[in-house]
Design an enzyme around this catalytic site. Structure first.
Site, mmCIF file in Angstrom:
data_model
loop_
_atom_site.group_PDB
_atom_site.id
_atom_site.type_symbol
_atom_site.label_atom_id
_atom_site.label_comp_id
_atom_site.label_asym_id
_atom_site.label_seq_id
_atom_site.Cartn_x
_atom_site.Cartn_y
_atom_site.Cartn_z
ATOM 1 N N CYS A 115 -4.401 -17.347 8.251
ATOM 2 C CA CYS A 115 -4.148 -16.080 7.528
ATOM 3 C C CYS A 115 -2.772 -16.144 6.871
ATOM 4 C CB CYS A 115 -4.281 -14.884 8.467
ATOM 5 S SG CYS A 115 -5.801 -14.823 9.415
ATOM 6 N N ASP A 173 -15.101 -14.705 2.834
ATOM 7 C CA ASP A 173 -13.759 -14.163 3.076
ATOM 8 C C ASP A 173 -13.430 -13.099 2.029
ATOM 9 O OD1 ASP A 173 -11.002 -13.703 3.376
ATOM 10 O OD2 ASP A 173 -10.651 -15.748 4.047
ATOM 11 N N HIS A 204 -13.449 -14.098 7.071
ATOM 12 C CA HIS A 204 -12.028 -14.314 7.311
ATOM 13 C C HIS A 204 -11.758 -14.353 8.815
ATOM 14 C CE1 HIS A 204 -7.818 -14.269 6.138
ATOM 15 N NE2 HIS A 204 -7.590 -13.381 7.078
#
Length: 252
Positions: A115, A173, A204
């Protein structure tokens, strides 16, 4: 800044003077959570010295972990764009300095993260000491919105990456949409970056094994970790060149 350091058991038992490669691990917006710690321990357990900095030490007391809830998410996202871009880069430099000077480190360094940390690992790779980086679903690279002012230069500076980098994304995502992933791929190609690309049918944060809102995918997580180990083994342990060094013969 606090660094969380993870080492293989042999460095404190039977092989105290062994020399191993080092890996900087950068966290998601929640700092050094349980999933991040386990990720670090897995890497260290495979024979690496690992150092993981707390990204928000300017804002929170040392050791703070943000919760995987709405309040924690909002706070982490707020800090992400309040912190100066140069402060993120300074953290990365200090982490690499620590690893390079660790008594058990051989000086071959890599970087990874997820991330926010995927983006930070990408920027960490601007440092020529980084021989390989593995960036999990790196946020904000495509939009150039990391840091105070939401105007980063990561894609522009990608031509500075001298090592090999692996970009990993989930096909679904919503933080890095198709157009964003295409922009990253196109720019890395145009800038001559030695990179690999992994895109899997996942959302994600699919490697987060705790409170992942149903997104955790163990089989795909395993595949990605094997990619990470292969890359670090080849570049950091064996000291081999990147995939672009020798394209080999054209054999059908």
């Amino acid at each position: 800044m606090r660094l969380h350091v993870f080492v293989p058991t042999v460095t404190v038992t039977t092989h105290k003077n062994v020399k191993l490669s080092g890996v900087a691990v950068f966290t998601e917006i929640y700092q050094v959570t349980g999933p991040v710690e386990r990720f670090c321990r897995q890497i260290a357990g495979n024979g690496f010295i690992v150092a993981c900095p707390e990204s928000y030490h300017e804002f929170e007391p040392l050791g703070t972990v943000l919760k995987y809830d709405e309040a924690g998410t909002d706070l982490g996202n707020r800090y992400k764009i309040e912190k100066e871009l140069k402060a993120y880069d300074e953290d990365a430099t200090l982490t690499l300095d620590y690893l390079a000077n660790h008594p058990n480190c051989n000086g071959r360094l890599g970087a990874t993260g997820m991330c926010l940390g995927g983006h930070l690992a990408f920027r960490c790779a601007f440092d020529p000491r980084v021989l390989a980086s593995v960036c999990y679903f790196a946020t904000d690279i495509h939009s150039a919105t990391l840091g105070k002012g939401k105007k980063d230069d990561s894609l522009v500076r990608s031509k500075e990456i001298k090592g090999e980098t692996i970009m990993i994304f989930g096909k679904f995502d919503n933080h890095v949409p198709v157009a964003g992933r295409q922009l990253i791929y196109k720019t890395l190609l145009e800038n001559g970056v030695d990179f690999g690309w992994v895109e899997l049918p996942a959302q994600h944060a699919f490697i987060r094994d705790e409170l992942s809102k149903g997104r955790y995918d163990p089989p795909l997580t395993k595949i990605c970790f094997e990619v990470l180990l292969e890359t670090f083994q080849r570049r950091l342990v064996l000291g081999l060149g990147g995939t672009a060094d020798d394209k080999g013969p054209l054999v059908c």
